[in-house]
Design a protein around this motif. Structure first.
Motif, PDB file in Angstrom:
ATOM      1  N   LEU A   1       0.849  -1.184   0.000  1.00 31.12           N
ATOM      2  CA  LEU A   1       0.000   0.000   0.000  1.00 31.12           C
ATOM      3  C   LEU A   1       0.890   1.242   0.000  1.00 31.12           C
ATOM      4  O   LEU A   1       1.822   1.353   0.810  1.00 31.12           O
ATOM      5  N   ALA A   2       0.628   2.149  -0.922  1.00 28.24           N
ATOM      6  CA  ALA A   2       1.385   3.401  -0.956  1.00 28.24           C
ATOM      7  C   ALA A   2       1.119   4.203   0.309  1.00 28.24           C
ATOM      8  O   ALA A   2       0.018   4.164   0.871  1.00 28.24           O
ATOM      9  N   GLY A   3       2.123   4.933   0.762  1.00 34.31           N
ATOM     10  CA  GLY A   3       1.959   5.752   1.953  1.00 34.31           C
ATOM     11  C   GLY A   3       1.207   7.046   1.658  1.00 34.31           C
ATOM     12  O   GLY A   3       1.015   7.438   0.508  1.00 34.31           O
ATOM     13  N   GLY A   4       0.769   7.709   2.714  1.00 33.80           N
ATOM     14  CA  GLY A   4       0.173   9.029   2.563  1.00 33.80           C
ATOM     15  C   GLY A   4      -1.325   9.066   2.445  1.00 33.80           C
ATOM     16  O   GLY A   4      -1.901  10.138   2.217  1.00 33.80           O
ATOM     17  N   ALA A   5      -2.022   7.932   2.617  1.00 32.12           N
ATOM     18  CA  ALA A   5      -3.483   7.946   2.515  1.00 32.12           C
ATOM     19  C   ALA A   5      -4.072   8.647   3.734  1.00 32.12           C
ATOM     20  O   ALA A   5      -3.525   8.585   4.842  1.00 32.12           O
ATOM     21  N   VAL A   6      -5.205   9.318   3.535  1.00 32.09           N
ATOM     22  CA  VAL A   6      -5.904   9.989   4.629  1.00 32.09           C
ATOM     23  C   VAL A   6      -7.315   9.425   4.719  1.00 32.09           C
ATOM     24  O   VAL A   6      -7.834   8.879   3.745  1.00 32.09           O
ATOM     25  N   PRO A   7      -7.946   9.523   5.886  1.00 31.73           N
ATOM     26  CA  PRO A   7      -9.301   8.988   6.024  1.00 31.73           C
ATOM     27  C   PRO A   7     -10.259   9.586   4.997  1.00 31.73           C
ATOM     28  O   PRO A   7     -10.153  10.751   4.633  1.00 31.73           O
ATOM     29  N   ALA A   8     -11.166   8.774   4.513  1.00 28.77           N
ATOM     30  CA  ALA A   8     -12.230   9.148   3.560  1.00 28.77           C
ATOM     31  C   ALA A   8     -11.702   9.337   2.150  1.00 28.77           C
ATOM     32  O   ALA A   8     -12.160   8.704   1.204  1.00 28.77           O
ATOM     33  N   LEU A   9     -10.702  10.210   1.975  1.00 30.74           N
ATOM     34  CA  LEU A   9     -10.213  10.511   0.628  1.00 30.74           C
ATOM     35  C   LEU A   9      -9.130   9.557   0.159  1.00 30.74           C
ATOM     36  O   LEU A   9      -8.849   9.469  -1.035  1.00 30.74           O
ATOM     37  N   GLY A  10      -8.489   8.844   1.082  1.00 26.76           N
ATOM     38  CA  GLY A  10      -7.401   7.950   0.697  1.00 26.76           C
ATOM     39  C   GLY A  10      -6.255   8.724   0.064  1.00 26.76           C
ATOM     40  O   GLY A  10      -5.775   9.730   0.607  1.00 26.76           O
ATOM     41  N   HIS A  11      -5.814   8.269  -1.117  1.00 23.58           N
ATOM     42  CA  HIS A  11      -4.749   8.975  -1.849  1.00 23.58           C
ATOM     43  C   HIS A  11      -5.320  10.022  -2.800  1.00 23.58           C
ATOM     44  O   HIS A  11      -4.558  10.678  -3.513  1.00 23.58           O
ATOM     45  N   GLY A  12      -6.649  10.144  -2.823  1.00 28.46           N
ATOM     46  CA  GLY A  12      -7.258  11.099  -3.736  1.00 28.46           C
ATOM     47  C   GLY A  12      -6.769  12.518  -3.507  1.00 28.46           C
ATOM     48  O   GLY A  12      -6.597  13.287  -4.455  1.00 28.46           O
ATOM     49  N   TRP A  13      -6.498  12.879  -2.255  1.00 32.88           N
ATOM     50  CA  TRP A  13      -6.051  14.251  -1.993  1.00 32.88           C
ATOM     51  C   TRP A  13      -4.689  14.518  -2.622  1.00 32.88           C
ATOM     52  O   TRP A  13      -4.419  15.628  -3.101  1.00 32.88           O
ATOM     53  N   LYS A  14      -3.822  13.482  -2.659  1.00 29.10           N
ATOM     54  CA  LYS A  14      -2.521  13.660  -3.313  1.00 29.10           C
ATOM     55  C   LYS A  14      -2.675  13.755  -4.825  1.00 29.10           C
ATOM     56  O   LYS A  14      -1.926  14.480  -5.495  1.00 29.10           O
ATOM     57  N   LEU A  15      -3.640  13.023  -5.366  1.00 29.71           N
ATOM     58  CA  LEU A  15      -3.871  13.081  -6.802  1.00 29.71           C
ATOM     59  C   LEU A  15      -4.522  14.393  -7.224  1.00 29.71           C
ATOM     60  O   LEU A  15      -4.506  14.740  -8.401  1.00 29.71           O
ATOM     61  N   VAL A  16      -5.088  15.119  -6.276  1.00 26.81           N
ATOM     62  CA  VAL A  16      -5.591  16.463  -6.559  1.00 26.81           C
ATOM     63  C   VAL A  16      -4.503  17.498  -6.320  1.00 26.81           C
ATOM     64  O   VAL A  16      -4.302  18.422  -7.111  1.00 26.81           O
ATOM     65  N   ARG A  17      -3.776  17.335  -5.241  1.00 28.35           N
ATOM     66  CA  ARG A  17      -2.786  18.342  -4.830  1.00 28.35           C
ATOM     67  C   ARG A  17      -1.570  18.364  -5.752  1.00 28.35           C
ATOM     68  O   ARG A  17      -1.158  19.424  -6.225  1.00 28.35           O
ATOM     69  N   ASP A  18      -0.956  17.216  -5.997  1.00 31.68           N
ATOM     70  CA  ASP A  18       0.236  17.156  -6.854  1.00 31.68           C
ATOM     71  C   ASP A  18       0.293  15.789  -7.527  1.00 31.68           C
ATOM     72  O   ASP A  18       1.129  14.948  -7.196  1.00 31.68           O
ATOM     73  N   PRO A  19      -0.609  15.535  -8.479  1.00 27.33           N
ATOM     74  CA  PRO A  19      -0.734  14.183  -9.041  1.00 27.33           C
ATOM     75  C   PRO A  19       0.494  13.719  -9.801  1.00 27.33           C
ATOM     76  O   PRO A  19       0.833  12.538  -9.765  1.00 27.33           O
TER      77      PRO A  19
ATOM     78  N   ASP B   1       3.447  29.010 -17.964  1.00 23.95           N
ATOM     79  CA  ASP B   1       3.604  27.715 -18.621  1.00 23.95           C
ATOM     80  C   ASP B   1       3.660  26.553 -17.637  1.00 23.95           C
ATOM     81  O   ASP B   1       4.009  25.436 -18.012  1.00 23.95           O
ATOM     82  N   ALA B   2       3.283  26.795 -16.373  1.00 25.30           N
ATOM     83  CA  ALA B   2       3.171  25.684 -15.429  1.00 25.30           C
ATOM     84  C   ALA B   2       2.092  24.725 -15.907  1.00 25.30           C
ATOM     85  O   ALA B   2       1.169  25.103 -16.633  1.00 25.30           O
ATOM     86  N   THR B   3       2.204  23.480 -15.476  1.00 25.45           N
ATOM     87  CA  THR B   3       1.307  22.439 -15.974  1.00 25.45           C
ATOM     88  C   THR B   3      -0.050  22.486 -15.284  1.00 25.45           C
ATOM     89  O   THR B   3      -0.136  22.460 -14.055  1.00 25.45           O
ATOM     90  N   ARG B   4      -1.096  22.557 -16.090  1.00 25.17           N
ATOM     91  CA  ARG B   4      -2.465  22.425 -15.588  1.00 25.17           C
ATOM     92  C   ARG B   4      -2.879  20.968 -15.768  1.00 25.17           C
ATOM     93  O   ARG B   4      -2.864  20.443 -16.878  1.00 25.17           O
ATOM     94  N   VAL B   5      -3.255  20.340 -14.667  1.00 25.27           N
ATOM     95  CA  VAL B   5      -3.578  18.914 -14.687  1.00 25.27           C
ATOM     96  C   VAL B   5      -5.084  18.720 -14.720  1.00 25.27           C
ATOM     97  O   VAL B   5      -5.816  19.230 -13.864  1.00 25.27           O
ATOM     98  N   GLY B   6      -5.535  17.993 -15.716  1.00 18.13           N
ATOM     99  CA  GLY B   6      -6.910  17.524 -15.793  1.00 18.13           C
ATOM    100  C   GLY B   6      -6.855  16.106 -16.309  1.00 18.13           C
ATOM    101  O   GLY B   6      -5.910  15.374 -16.044  1.00 18.13           O
ATOM    102  N   ILE B   7      -7.838  15.688 -17.093  1.00 11.76           N
ATOM    103  CA  ILE B   7      -7.712  14.410 -17.763  1.00 11.76           C
ATOM    104  C   ILE B   7      -6.495  14.437 -18.689  1.00 11.76           C
ATOM    105  O   ILE B   7      -5.825  13.434 -18.895  1.00 11.76           O
ATOM    106  N   THR B   8      -6.204  15.606 -19.242  1.00  4.93           N
ATOM    107  CA  THR B   8      -4.995  15.808 -20.032  1.00  4.93           C
ATOM    108  C   THR B   8      -4.130  16.873 -19.379  1.00  4.93           C
ATOM    109  O   THR B   8      -4.563  17.569 -18.455  1.00  4.93           O
TER     110      THR B   8
END
Length: 456
Positions: free
Chosen positions: A21-39, A436-443
């Motif tokens: 299991l990857a580290g850094g999971a938080v309750p409810a959101l799991g690793h989702g918060w990391k994938l939003v913050r700095d995916p 020119d910083a990266t905007r993260v979405g589906i692309t």
């Protein structure tokens, strides 16, 4: 290493174990918060924890695959299908009946319908349109004026797709609508993928209303295109005609929803990825003016000073390598998902039926274990004598197997030609207000790339 050597082991093999299991999971959101913050950073670091690792996205367990060998095995194995968080989030845009999201017999039939439009021997017929649109950019841009690269990149990508595949002569205004709507839709779909809050996304909150308006406009745009073609009574030899005359497995005409979803798949993901790649090409050419100069020199040596044309593309080897290197460092499609259709395994780890698997071309293509100078923009790494050192499946911008993008040659031709036409006339400088910083979405795309074209 071959695909066969990393093919999933039998699911009942005794040595199979559960991935860490990857580290850094938080309750409810799991690793989702990391994938939003700095995916991008999060996905790039996962290989340090294993070839396969477990993630938590809300209540779900998702398996991340991190090595080139295993991403290749995943893409080629029949034990996995197109599905999972990415495709579920895209269903509101792509529907369930288009080639991008279909599986099994329907997908194979749809590929047979659209593939003729992208055969190698069909691409030269699109050359005049690609030339006209590429040189149209150089004529529309004025020295010293500020260019909004987002709108300009979308305009040329949509116009080439529409004029070549849908024979559309009415795409200027629609390209602008598509550009604005896609930016909102793809950003919203990414959040729905990594933070699956379900009913909360149906509440009448301002971000949800904005997302729904943008999505509705995209589907209205497609309905307009199909309705105009039907009303015209014309049947040009293009992809839209092929769709309107296509038959299903029973020999009956395909349904209106499938036609709609197929046109969406032609106009939106393809235009989004090509446009994002054009933006990144402009960004790296501004950041590396020596590469823009090398492209200009190559174009002049090939053309002798005349306008570059489609027939020159095969000889523009350095220009092609610039395009490939831009796609390596800044892939438009940076995350992909699959779903296991049976109990299986990857890399010695057990993968249960129904499990979602995620992998990141961005992380794989920037891995220092696969590339020397992995963060350097180095087009020469794609020279034949150096490209052979790149591990298999460490660079697959159009995927592999039966999900390989059918428009790969079409996309590469237009990207190379556009790059050549622009660099033959201009070098580029970022201006005040550009980001020119990266905007993260589906692309992936730059946040707000503003450039000034400067004549040589």
């Amino acid at each position: 290493m071959t695909v066969e050597s990393v093919r999933p082991a039998a699911p009942d093999a005794p040595e199979l174990s559960e991935p860490p299991l990857a580290g850094g999971a938080v309750p409810a959101l799991g690793h989702g918060w990391k994938l939003v913050r700095d995916p991008l950073a999060f996905m790039s670091q996962l290989r340090d924890h294993g070839d396969v690792v477990r993630l938590r996205l809300g209540p779900k367990t998702v398996y991340a695959v991190t090595t080139p060998e295993l991403t290749g095995a995943l893409a080629l194995s029949p034990d996995y299908k197109i599905d999972g968080p990415l495709w579920e989030s895209l269903e509101g845009l792509l529907g369930k009946e288009g080639v991008a999201t279909a599986n099994g017999p329907r997908h194979r039939r749809q590929r047979r319908t659209i593939q003729p439009a992208f055969r190698l021997d069909a691409i030269p017929a699109y050359g005049p349109v690609m030339e006209e649109e590429a040189h149209g950019l150089t004529e529309r841009w004025r020295p010293g004026e500020t260019v909004d690269c987002t709108s300009e990149s979308f305009r040329v990508a949509v116009r080439i797709a529409a004029r070549c595949l849908l024979r559309g002569d009415y795409m200027d205004e629609r390209a602008e609508r598509l550009c604005v709507a896609l930016a909102t839709v793809f950003r919203g779909m990414y959040r729905r993928m990594v933070v699956p809050l379900g009913p909360l996304y149906r509440l009448p909150l301002p971000p949800n209303r904005k997302f729904n308006r943008a999505l509705a406009d995209l589907h209205l745009l497609v309905d307009e295109i199909v309705a105009e073609r039907r009303a015209s009574g014309q049947k040009p030899d293009d992809l839209l005609t092929a769709l309107l005359e296509a038959k299903n497995e029973n020999g009956d005409p395909i349904g209106e929803q499938e036609i709609h979803d197929q046109v969406v798949a032609i106009l939106t993901p393809g235009s989004e990825t090509v446009a994002s790649t054009i933006m990144w090409l402009l960004q790296v050419l501004a950041e590396h003016p020596e590469q823009a100069e090398k492209v200009r020199t190559e174009v002049e040596s090939v053309t002798g000073g005349r306008p570059v044309g489609f027939a020159d593309v095969r000889r523009l080897t350095h220009t092609n390598n610039v395009v490939v290197e831009a796609m390596r460092l800044r892939p438009a499609v940076w995350i992909l998902t699959r779903r296991a259709v049976t109990d299986t395994a990857l890399g010695g780890y057990r993968i249960p039926a129904g499990a979602d698997i995620v992998y990141s071309p961005y992380a794989v293509q920037r891995d220092g274990r696969s590339y020397a100078g992995h963060l350097d923009f180095d087009p020469d790494r794609w020279l034949p004598e150096r490209a052979q050192d790149v591990p298999k499946y460490a660079m697959n911008p159009f995927s592999v197997g039966n999900r390989k993008c059918p428009s790969d040659h079409f996309s590469m031709a237009q990207l190379t030609l556009i790059t050549a036409a622009l660099c033959a006339k201009y070098r580029f400088e970022q201006v005040s207000g550009s980001n020119d910083a990266t905007r993260v979405g589906i692309t992936l795309r730059p946040h707000r790339l503003l450039l000034t074209p400067v004549p040589w």
